[in-house]
Structure formats: C-alpha cells, structure tokens
Design an enzyme around this catalytic site. Structure first.
Site, PDB file in Angstrom:
ATOM      1  CE  LYS A  54      42.387  30.718  39.056  1.00 33.59           C
ATOM      2  NZ  LYS A  54      43.385  30.203  39.984  1.00 33.59           N
ATOM      3  CD  GLN A  98      44.277  27.272  42.090  1.00 35.18           C
ATOM      4  OE1 GLN A  98      44.050  27.756  40.984  1.00 35.18           O
ATOM      5  NE2 GLN A  98      44.003  27.922  43.205  1.00 35.18           N
ATOM      6  CG  ASP A 121      48.614  33.786  40.460  1.00 40.89           C
ATOM      7  OD1 ASP A 121      47.680  34.599  40.340  1.00 40.89           O
ATOM      8  OD2 ASP A 121      48.512  32.707  41.064  1.00 40.89           O
TER       9      ASP A 121
END
Ligand code: NDP
Length: 300
Positions: A54, A98, A121
């Site tokens: 990422k 995460q 997200d």
C-alpha cells in the site's frame, strides 16, 4: 467454451495511472497532495506485506504516504489516540487501520473514532449507511474494485441477476449494495442458504466472497455467467515434496480450472480482484482529499 479471463492486474495498473494523473492535477491546480496513513498493529507477515504494498503504490501515485507500526501489545487507548491524531492531521486524507487487530483491541471502537470523511476502507457505520441509502460516501475498496471489473467486462449491468455469496460488512454486504445501485436483481447467500449450488446457478453475475478454497464448482455456474472470485485461501503446494516442506499456494473460492470452461468471464486468483483493492484505496484517498478540500474530483 472457455471464459474470458478478467485481468485485474491490467485494470488496476490502468486505474493507478489515471490516479497518478489526477494527483498531479490536484497538486498543480490546488496545491493539494492526497495523503494516506496506514496503521499496522503487530507483526502478522501477511498484513505487513499488504501494508508495504500500500505504501509503495501510494508513493508511486505521487501521494503522501505514512505508515505507523505499533507493537502488538499496544493498548486500545493508544491506538484510538493515534487514530484521533490522524483524524486531525491536515496532511492526511485517508486513514486505514489494517484489520484484523489483536484480540484485546476492538475493531468497532476504532471505527467509532475514525472520521467517516477519512474512512478510505468504507467500514464506518456512517459510510455503510450512506452506501445503503444511495448517498455519496467512501465505499469499501474490494467490492468497488469488483464492480469496476464487472462494468469494464460486461458494460451495463442493469437487470442482470446477481448472487453474492458471503454477507460480511467488509465484502458481501457492500458488494450487494453496489450491484443493487447498478440495477441488478440481487440475492445474498451465506452459510445458512439452502441449496447454495441452485441459488448460484441462477446468477448472471456470481461473486464469491466466502474464504473456502475452491468451493464453487463448475456445476454451480450458469453457462456464460460472469464469476468474480474474491477469496484468498492458502492451500498446500501441488508438488508433494514442496507441500511436505510446508510450501503453499493461493487459490480462490472458485474451482478456477473447471469453472472457466462454463463461465463467460472469470477473475483468476491471484491477479483478479486482489490488485483492484489497493488501486481503489488510492482512488478513495483522492475522493476523500477532494471532498475535504471542497474541490472537484479529477477522476469523476
Ligand atoms: P468473512 O469470514 O467475514 O465472511 C465470510 C462469509 O462467507 C460469511 O458471510 C459466511 O456466512 C459465508 N460463508 C462461510 N462459509 C460458507 C459456506 N460454506 N457456504 C456459504 N457461505 C459461507 O470473510 P470476508 O468477507 O472478510 O472475506 C471473504 C474472502 O475474501 C476471504 O477469503 C478473504 O481473504 C477474501 N478477501 C479478499 C480481499 C481482496 O483484496 N481480494 C479483500 C477482502 C477479503 P455466515 O455469515 O453465515 O457465517
């Protein structure tokens, strides 16, 4: 008949190139550099690899990238404090923690603190609610990536029968909402669905987001259907010696080799949905930066 293979790697590379152009335009016109902060708690090697990818792809697109690595023993209060600081940091437009996080830290508590405007997200209740209500928000990356792959392969999705196997907040539910918005007739299947193969066989579009290696067989697939395989499952290597040495390979939720003889379109694993997830994360960071600064999004 053999299915057309949907090349997620190529589509994602194209999307990242478009994002890099948009980022350059935002910098030149408005002096805005979209910034993404990723928080990694603990040492899980798979998560560490995702986070590194990422970071590299964010920088390659010309964006500002920050990674915060916290020890696994960090307290929930420490994590929430960091998220609150990132919420307030004007150089950061997207914050991604995460998941999964260690058991003593609540995912729900993190999502409660995370600003919906920076929730790249798309996991906060606010963004899930916006999606369900048809309001603009930040949409979960993997389902959005699947939608882009379907639109690029099939064009207009209107009227098609879609079956999504899996009902998680991360994948199945937002996927179903996106397909509904695209005017598909949508069924969500799950572990309690009766006659799952029969339900799947009705689908013009079949999305498998289950986490069960090669569960979807060829006789579950309507001839000519578009099959999107979200699953990432590690199984022993095909080579017996390598398998004995603990070597693994990655397969999806669909038995690819037999399914491709029946489907019209199919995503491989790896190289299908996976690459789209990070590309859509970068896209969401641009979306968030434009909304926060009140400027038009060059990607629209
Ligand atoms: P979850 O475990 O949260 O959800 C799995 C879903 O599958 C649940 O709704 C569950 O049903 C359903 N399910 C489980 N077993 C069966 C079964 N035998 N028959 C029918 N349905 C079943 O997983 P996620 O949604 O987070 O992820 C799904 C898969 O996608 C995983 O392999 C994950 O690694 C992968 N993934 C890949 C991404 C990518 O970037 N490519 C990103 C995110 C996920 P129930 O609700 O009834 O328990």
């Amino acid at each position: 008949m053999s299915a057309q293979i949907i090349d997620g790697k190529a589509v994602a590379a194209g999307l990242r190139a478009e994002i890099a152009v948009a980022v350059a335009e935002l910098k030149a016109r408005h002096n805005i550099v979209p910034g993404l902060a990723v928080v990694l708690i603990g040492e899980d090697p798979a998560s560490a690899l995702y986070v590194r990818n990422k970071g590299e792809q964010t920088q390659a697109a010309g964006m500002h990238s920050v990674t915060h690595k916290l020890p696994a023993e960090s307290s929930e209060a420490e994590v929430l404090k960091l998220v609150a600081e990132l919420n307030a940091d004007p150089s950061i437009h997207g914050v991604l923690v995460q998941f999964p996080v260690p058991d003593h830290i609540s995912q729900a508590a993190i999502l409660d603190v995370l600003s919906p405007d920076k929730d790249v997200d798309g996991l906060t209740v606010i963004n899930a609610g916006r999606l369900a209500s048809g309001l603009p928000g930040l949409v979960a990356c993997t389902p959005f990536g699947c939608l882009l792959l379907l639109q690029r392969s099939l064009g207009d999705l209107r009227g098609r029968r879609a079956v999504v196997v899996g009902r998680s907040n991360l994948m199945g539910k937002p996927m179903a909402q996106l397909l509904l918005q695209a005017d598909c007739t949508v069924t969500i299947a799950h572990s309690r669905t009766i006659d799952l193969p029969g339900v799947c066989r009705e689908a013009d579009i079949l999305v498998a987001a289950v986490g069960r290696a090669e569960m979807v067989k060829k006789d579950w697939i309507k001839p000519g259907a578009a099959v999107i395989d979200v699953g990432i499952n590690r199984v022993p290597s095909r080579d017996a010696e390598l398998a004995a040495a603990g070597k693994t390979r990655v397969v999806g939720d669909v038995a690819f080799d037999e399914a491709k003889a029946v489907a019209g379109w199919i995503t491989p694993v790896p190289g299908g949905v996976g690459p789209m997830t990070i590309a859509c994360l970068l896209r969401n960071t641009v979306v968030a930066a434009c909304r926060i600064h009140g400027v038009p999004n060059p990607l629209d």
